[in-house]
Design a protein around this motif. Structure first.
Motif, PDB file in Angstrom:
ATOM      1  N   SER A 363       3.416  10.273   6.206  1.00  0.00           N
ATOM      2  CA  SER A 363       3.916   9.639   7.421  1.00  0.00           C
ATOM      3  C   SER A 363       2.836   8.831   8.132  1.00  0.00           C
ATOM      4  O   SER A 363       3.116   8.019   8.991  1.00  0.00           O
ATOM      5  CB  SER A 363       4.474  10.707   8.354  1.00  0.00           C
ATOM      6  N   GLU A 364       1.578   9.075   7.770  1.00  0.00           N
ATOM      7  CA  GLU A 364       0.490   8.380   8.447  1.00  0.00           C
ATOM      8  C   GLU A 364       0.216   7.008   7.850  1.00  0.00           C
ATOM      9  O   GLU A 364      -0.433   6.183   8.471  1.00  0.00           O
ATOM     10  CB  GLU A 364      -0.796   9.191   8.362  1.00  0.00           C
ATOM     11  N   THR A 365       0.702   6.783   6.630  1.00  0.00           N
ATOM     12  CA  THR A 365       0.451   5.495   6.004  1.00  0.00           C
ATOM     13  C   THR A 365       1.132   4.398   6.807  1.00  0.00           C
ATOM     14  O   THR A 365       2.304   4.511   7.166  1.00  0.00           O
ATOM     15  CB  THR A 365       1.012   5.481   4.569  1.00  0.00           C
ATOM     16  N   VAL A 366       0.384   3.362   7.085  1.00  0.00           N
ATOM     17  CA  VAL A 366       0.966   2.246   7.822  1.00  0.00           C
ATOM     18  C   VAL A 366       1.318   1.147   6.833  1.00  0.00           C
ATOM     19  O   VAL A 366       0.476   0.670   6.079  1.00  0.00           O
ATOM     20  CB  VAL A 366      -0.030   1.721   8.871  1.00  0.00           C
ATOM     21  N   LEU A 367       2.572   0.759   6.825  1.00  0.00           N
ATOM     22  CA  LEU A 367       3.000  -0.322   5.940  1.00  0.00           C
ATOM     23  C   LEU A 367       2.545  -1.649   6.514  1.00  0.00           C
ATOM     24  O   LEU A 367       2.392  -1.793   7.727  1.00  0.00           O
ATOM     25  CB  LEU A 367       4.525  -0.320   5.853  1.00  0.00           C
TER      26      LEU A 367
END
Ligand code: NAG
Ligand code: NAG
Length: 479
Positions: A363-367
Motif C-alpha cells: 500500500s505504500e508504493t506510489v504509482l
C-alpha cells in the motif's frame, strides 16, 4: 545459434544476459523448479519421483512460447511429479547440457527413477508442447508402487513385512490414480500401499468400508486400523499418514563432512524438510482424475496447440469488476496469470480493458501520476455505467509483476517501464485497441471507452499466442 535473430534482438539478449538474475526464463516464484549442473543429481537423478526437464536458452523464442504451458503443467503436477528447467545458456550448465545430448532448444526429457538409486531412465519427450500433453505424459510415468490386491491376495499382502505400516485405498476405480502413486513414492520404504477395488467384497466388509474412495491406515503389528476421513487432497492425506511414518525427504539430505558433521546434518535436514514441505504440500486445487491413457506423445516438435475450447475459460473466477452503489471503487487487480487468462486472455473472453501499470508491491508504493489518473478515470467510467445499470465490459489493473504482464507488454509492444498504458482487447474475436488520447483525464478515457462500446475505431489483430487456445490439462490429484 543467433542466426535467426536480428542484430537488435541479439544485442538485447546479450544486454539482458548481463545481470545474473535476468537471464533465467523462470523466476524463483515460478512453479517450475530451477535445476543446474550441480543440483541435477540430488534433485532429479536421485529422486524417487518422476521429473520432466526443459533444457532451454532464455533467448530462444520457442522456449519463451512454451513458458506459459510449461508453468501450467508444473502447477498441475505439483506434488505428483517434478517439473524442472535447466538454463543451458548459463556457462556453468553448458557441459552438463552437452552431456545430456542437448542439440536444440527447448529439449524436454522425462526422467523416470529406476530400481537403482541415482540411475534413472531418461527419455526424450517428443509430444505436443501443450500443458495437457505434457501432464498426460508425465502422469503416465509416475512410478507405481501401489499393489493391486483382491480378496484372495489380501492376507498374503498383509503378512508381507509383517510389522511395517500399510495403507489401503478402497476404490471403485480400476486404475491407480496419480495421487495415490505419488503418495506411495513419498512414503516409499516406510508405508506399503495397496489398492482394493469395491468388488473385493470380503476385504470391504473386513474393514467395514461403506463408501469409496476410502483410505485405511494400518500402523503395523497389533495396532488397530485407522480410517481417513479428511479431504481427499495430498496435503491432508500426507499429514494423516505422517502420524505413523514420515515421507522421505526429497531431495535426500546431503552427506555431511566428518568435521562438523552434526551441525551440517541438522542444517541439511532442515533444508530437506523445507524443500520437501514445499514440494509435498503442493496445492491440490483441482478435482477430476483418471489417467485415461490419453498420452499423446506422437505429435511433432512444432505441433500447433489444438483448438479445442477450454473448460472454465469464462471470466467467472476472475476478480469481479466493480460492484458498488455510491463511490467509484478501485479497479480490480489481476495478480496471477490465471486471473489474467480467465478475465481477458481466454479463447472465449469478451472485451475487457487492461490498465498496464507498474508493480504495486504494497500500500505504500506510489504509482506514477499518469497511472493514478488513468485508474481513477477508468473507475469513474465504470462507476457511471454501474449507476445507470448499463452493461459494460470489465476493467482491470494489470501490474507489471503479474507473471504474464511482460509477455502481454511484449506482444503488444508496450515498453516494460511505461507508466501506464490502456489496452482494450477481446480474446474471442482476437483484436485489441490501444488508448492514444491526450492524457488520461476522465473525459478522454470515457470517449475512448464509448468508441469501443459502439464498435467504432480501428482495431488491431491480437498477436498470435497471446490468447491461449490449447486444451487444458486434466487434473490428477484425486484418489
Ligand atoms: C508378525 O509379527 C508378530 C510379532 O513380531 C509375530 O508374533 C507373528 O508371528 C508375525 N506374523 C507373521 C505372519 O510373520
Ligand atoms: C527413495 O526411496 C527409498 C526407499 O526405497 C528411501 O530410502 C529414500 O530415502 C528415498 N529417496 C528419496 C530422495 O526420497
Amino acid at each position: 545459434m543467433f542466426a535467426g535473430l536480428s542484430w537488435t534482438a541479439a544485442a538485447a539478449a546479450l544486454l539482458l544476459a548481463l545481470p545474473a538474475s535476468a537471464d533465467s526464463l523462470y523466476t524463483k516464484s515460478s512453479p517450475v523448479l530451477r535445476v543446474d549442473a550441480k543440483n541435477y543429481d540430488q534433485l532429479i537423478a536421485r529422486s524417487n519421483h518422476t521429473s520432466i526437464i526443459e533444457f532451454y536458452a532464455p533467448w530462444c523464442g520457442h522456449c519463451q512460447n512454451l513458458k506459459p504451458a510449461y508453468e501450467k503443467a508444473a502447477r498441475n503436477l505439483q506434488g505428483l511429479a517434478k517439473v524442472a528447467a535447466v538454463n543451458c545458456d548459463d556457462e556453468s550448465n553448458q557441459a552438463f547440457c552437452g552431456s545430456m545430448g542437448i542439440q536444440g532448444f527447448p529439449s524436454l526429457k522425462i526422467v523416470v527413477p529406476s530400481k537403482k538409486a541415482g540411475r534413472p531412465s531418461v527419455e526424450d519427450y517428443m509430444g505436443a508442447r501443450s500443458a495437457k500433453a505434457i501432464v498426460d505424459a508425465v502422469v503416465d510415468r509416475i512410478p507405481n508402487h501401489v499393489k493391486r490386491i483382491g480378496d484372495k491376495s489380501l492376507d498374503s499382502w498383509l503378512k508381507e513385512g509383517n510389522s511395517s505400516a500399510k495403507a489401503i485405498l478402497f476404490t471403485e476405480k480400476g486404475t491407480t490414480s496419480a495421487l495415490i502413486r505419488a503418495l506411495a513414492v513419498d512414503f516409499l520404504g516406510n508405508i506399503n500401499f495397496a489398492q482394493i477395488r469395491n468388488k473385493g467384497k470380503g476385504a470391504v466388509s473386513t474393514f467395514g468400508v461403506s463408501s469409496f474412495p476410502t483410505l485405511v491406515l494400518l500402523p503395523g503389528g497389533e495396532q488397530d486400523a485407522i480410517v481417513y476421513n479428511g479431504e481427499m487432497k495430498k496435503g491432508p492425506i500426507t499429514e494423516f499418514l505422517s502420524q505413523i511414518a514420515q515421507p522421505n525427504p526429497d531431495p535426500a539430505p546431503k552427506k555431511a563432512k566428518a568435521s562438523n558433521k552434526a551441525k551440517d546434518e541438522s542444517k541439511a535436514k532442515k533444508k530437506a524438510s523445507e524443500d520437501s514441505a514445499a514440494y509435498s504440500s503442493a496445492s491440490a486445487s483441482h478435482l477430476a482424475d483418471e489417467v485415461a491413457g490419453a498420452t499423446s506423445i506422437t505429435l511433432e516438435e512444432s505441433s500447433v496447440p489444438t483448438e479445442s475450447p477450454e473448460p472454465g475459460a469464462a471470466p467467472s473466477d476472475a476478480p469481479k469488476p466493480v460492484d458498488v452503489p455510491d463511490a467509484p471503487e478501485p479497479l480490480p487487480t489481476l495478480e496471477t496469470s490465471e486471473q489474467l487468462r480467465k478475465a481477458c486472455l481466454g479463447p472465449k473472453t469478451g472485451t475487457c480493458i487492461l490498465a498496464l501499470v507498474p508493480a504495486v508491491k504494497d500500500s505504500e508504493t506510489v504509482l506514477p501520476e499518469a497511472a493514478t489518473v488513468a485508474l481513477g478515470s477508468l473507475s469513474e467510467v465504470a462507476h457511471k455505467h454501474k449507476q445507470r445499470h448499463g452493461h459494460l465490459f470489465p476493467f482491470y489493473a494489470l501490474p507489471v509483476d503479474n507473471a504474464d504482464a511482460v509477455r502481454v507488454r511484449d506482444a503488444l509492444s508496450v515498453n516494460t517501464d511505461s507508466d501506464v498504458e490502456l489496452i482494450a482487447l477481446n480474446g474471442r474475436r482476437s483484436w485489441f485497441r490501444r488508448y492514444v488520447g491526450e492524457g488520461y483525464g476522465h473525459e478522454e478515457v470515457e470517449k475512448w471507452v464509448d468508441a469501443i462500446r459502439l464498435g467504432e475505431g480501428k482495431k488491431e489483430k491480437l498477436p498470435e499466442g497471446l490468447v491461449e487456445t490449447e486444451e487444458q490439462p486434466e487434473t490428477h490429484d484425486e484418489l
